[in-house]
Design an enzyme around this catalytic site. Structure first.
Site, PDB file in Angstrom:
ATOM      1  N   LYS A  25       0.858  -1.186   0.000  1.00 42.48           N
ATOM      2  CA  LYS A  25       0.000   0.000   0.000  1.00 42.48           C
ATOM      3  C   LYS A  25       0.889   1.230   0.000  1.00 42.48           C
ATOM      4  CE  LYS A  25      -3.001   2.724   3.113  1.00 42.48           C
ATOM      5  NZ  LYS A  25      -3.850   2.734   4.325  1.00 42.48           N
TER       6      LYS A  25
ATOM      7  N   ASP B  44      -2.464  10.373   3.471  1.00 43.68           N
ATOM      8  CA  ASP B  44      -3.853   9.971   3.683  1.00 43.68           C
ATOM      9  C   ASP B  44      -4.577  10.995   4.544  1.00 43.68           C
ATOM     10  OD1 ASP B  44      -6.258   8.701   4.007  1.00 43.68           O
ATOM     11  OD2 ASP B  44      -5.495   7.126   5.352  1.00 43.68           O
TER      12      ASP B  44
ATOM     13  N   LYS C 127      -9.972  13.130   8.030  1.00 43.56           N
ATOM     14  CA  LYS C 127      -9.472  12.802   9.358  1.00 43.56           C
ATOM     15  C   LYS C 127      -9.398  14.070  10.215  1.00 43.56           C
ATOM     16  CE  LYS C 127      -6.353   8.999   8.035  1.00 43.56           C
ATOM     17  NZ  LYS C 127      -6.960   7.942   8.852  1.00 43.56           N
TER      18      LYS C 127
ATOM     19  N   ASP D 202       1.891   6.611   5.344  1.00 46.31           N
ATOM     20  CA  ASP D 202       0.867   5.650   4.932  1.00 46.31           C
ATOM     21  C   ASP D 202       1.273   4.909   3.651  1.00 46.31           C
ATOM     22  OD1 ASP D 202      -1.497   4.416   5.660  1.00 46.31           O
ATOM     23  OD2 ASP D 202      -2.767   5.791   4.512  1.00 46.31           O
TER      24      ASP D 202
ATOM     25  N   ASP E 145     -11.992   7.108   3.790  1.00 49.22           N
ATOM     26  CA  ASP E 145     -10.775   6.915   4.592  1.00 49.22           C
ATOM     27  C   ASP E 145     -10.368   5.444   4.665  1.00 49.22           C
ATOM     28  OD1 ASP E 145      -8.618   7.608   6.117  1.00 49.22           O
ATOM     29  OD2 ASP E 145      -9.759   7.947   7.968  1.00 49.22           O
TER      30      ASP E 145
ATOM     31  N   ARG F  83      -7.414  -0.500   1.258  1.00 49.69           N
ATOM     32  CA  ARG F  83      -7.937  -1.758   0.713  1.00 49.69           C
ATOM     33  C   ARG F  83      -8.383  -1.602  -0.740  1.00 49.69           C
ATOM     34  NH1 ARG F  83     -12.298  -1.860   5.466  1.00 49.69           N
ATOM     35  NH2 ARG F  83     -10.545  -0.717   6.360  1.00 49.69           N
TER      36      ARG F  83
END
Ligand code: BES
Ligand code: MN
Ligand code: ZN
Length: 503
Positions: free
Chosen positions: A267, A272, A279, A290, A349, A353
């Site tokens: 990833k 992010d 966030k 991230d 967020d 995945r």
């Protein structure tokens, strides 16, 4: 820091390091030195708390009647408990203690220890490895280097042992692994205005110098492949998303005879913000790392190629920046992944995945690998589960899990297996698409994330490592200074080395 190995002759000046075992039992080197000092070494270690336990040490500064700048006595613990991790920690301890203090050249005396399972050459090489790992710093943006809390860098470390050429030979591949670890730590440490998908891809491209084949796919190519799950995450960013594919073909068996490659997928969210599901401000700066999973895959490829591993390995990293903007993905959007499966994006967020869904599917389809291991700073929930001690491991394959567990114990990058079951899989059923990108309730956040990934690996043996808790460290550890850890590089190198290299 330059590391060299030399024959053990007692240096007359500079900084000298010797070991003492538990209960103040002198090693041969310490005994020789004590004699030369007329017993003042034994006197020094007998005053105070020092017992020769691990992590203990005593410093003798400019001992009278000698030209030494300093003598450092390090505790080695019990002879029968000395192993590779112990010796690495001693190396790390030496760098940590002396980095702040010393000017001159540092020599470490390593000699055979009765009742110890490691040969002296192994001890010397592992100590060197630990010293190198601990010596990492990221001071690129310090215009005054002396501002560093750790003081000036230790310049040279000389390790004294009976067979220096042999020790150097054992150290060489370890040094290459450390190169990979440092590469990864640099990537995770860089701020997101410097490191974004395009520049991260360029760093990966630089590995073509050591024989790695590197391809970079842009948005247009990914659109043609149907990677809309990955592209949706990057669509709010001014930076173009990238997919980097790295190949190291080190298996000496010719085409046809060579086994399918082993594959690693990372990833790479270079920042992010959470996207429209934004966030909170507190600690958002942490989200520069991230891309930690991608960083590990890239550093691992560097380590494998550096030490010329006899394996065919593939690294795939999905690089995106997750930003809110007028073009950003909205909560509730539905995207069609490369696999053909549709996803309802209920929370922007939960983006990692989505990136991995397409990267995993692409890797599986193109390379038909023996196995895939993905790494991702995927969920805050894994930090609640395991803290910073272990990474979460999820897998559809008992053998691969066992091997990963063993590799982790051997190198001190530990993983703990978590469950995957149909009951958890049900929690990501969507009302309008094939699945949704978050669980139906707040529980089991790391597991539902892994269930999501499992839908994109088919029957390929696969393991997912959730490294959100172990990628960045707030405090110094034996061979890992605080900051980017590169957790996963040594683990996966060990997995490959012990289980997947040709004779
Ligand atoms: N990158 C984060 C996970 C993370 C959190 C990594 C803290 C490192 C430290 C990930 O993209 C994320 O935001 N996950 C969400 C998922 C949730 C929306 C289902 C989380 O963990 O809160
Ligand atoms: Mn996120
Ligand atoms: Zn994320």
């Amino acid at each position: 820091m330059e590391i060299t190995f030399a024959k053990p002759t007692l240096p007359q000046s500079g900084v000298l390091v010797v070991g003492v075992l538990q209960n103040r039992k002198l090693t041969a080197g310490a005994a020789t030195l004590d004699e030369k000092l007329g017993g003042s070494l034994v006197r020094a270690i007998s005053t105070g708390r020092f017992q020769g336990k691990t992590d203990q040490s005593v410093s003798l500064i400019a001992p009278a009647g000698t030209k030494y700048e300093r003598i450092l006595v390090v505790g080695l613990g019990k002879a029968k408990e000395i192993d590779t991790l112990r010796m690495q920690a001693v190396g790390g301890q030496i760098v940590a203690e002396l980095g702040r203090a010393v000017d001159g050249s540092v020599a470490v005396w390593v000699d055979p220890i009765e009742g110890c399972n490691l040969k002296p050459v192994e001890m010397a090489a592992q100590l060197a490895f630990g010293a190198r790992l601990r010596s990492y710093r990221f001071d690129l943006y310090k215009t005054k280097k002396d501002d560093d809390d750790n003081g000036p860098e230790m310049k040279a470390l000389r390790i004294l042992c009976e067979t220096p050429a042999k020790a150097a030979k054992i150290f060489d591949p370890l040094d290459k692994i450390a190169d990979g670890v440092f590469f990864t730590r640099d990537l995770a440490s860089e701020p997101a205005n410097i490191l974004y998908p395009e520049t991260l891809a360029e760093r990966a491209k630089s590995l073509s110098d050591i024989g790695i084949d590197v391809e970079v796919l842009g948005e247009e190519q990914m659109r043609e492949l149907g990677m809309n799950a990955l592209l949706g995450v990057g669509q709010g960013s001014a930076r173009e998303s990238k997919l980097v594919v790295m190949q190291w073909n080190g298996d000496p068996n010719g085409k046809g005879k060579a086994k399918a490659p082993v594959a690693f997928v990372g990833k790479g969210v270079t920042f992010d913000t959470g996207g429209i599901s934004i966030k909170p401000a507190a600690n958002m700066e942490d989200m520069k790392w991230d891309m930690g999973g991608a960083g590990v895959v890239i550093g691992l490829m560097k380590a494998l190629a550096g030490r010329k591993a006899r394996v065919n390995a593939v690294g795939v990293v999905g690089l995106v920046e997750n930003m809110p903007s007028g073009t950003a993905q909205r909560p509730g959007d539905v995207v069609k992944s490369m696999s053909g499966q549709t996803i309802e994006v209920l929370n922007t967020d939960a983006e990692g995945r989505l990136v991995l869904a397409d990267a995993l599917w692409y890797c599986k389809e193109r390379f038909k690998p023996q196995f895939m291991v993905d790494l991702a700073t995927l969920t805050g929930a894994i930090i609640i589960c395991l803290g910073s001690e272990k990474a979460g491991m999820f897998s559809n394959d008992d053998q691969l899990s066992r091997r990963l567990f063993e590799a982790g114990e051997a190198v001190g990058e530990r993983v703990w297996r978590m469950p995957l079951t149909p009951e958890y899989d049900k929690l990501i059923k969507s009302d309008i698409a094939d699945m949704q990108n978050i669980g139906a309730n707040r529980g089991a956040g790391s597991i539902t994330a892994a269930q999501f990934l499992q839908r994109f690996v088919g029957k390929t043996p696969w393991a997912h490592l959730d490294i959100a808790g172990v990628t960045w460290s707030k405090k110094d550890a034996a061979v890992v200074p605080k900051g980017a850890t590169a957790f996963g590089v040594r683990l996966l190198n060990q997995l490959v080395e012990k289980r997947y290299e040709s004779e």
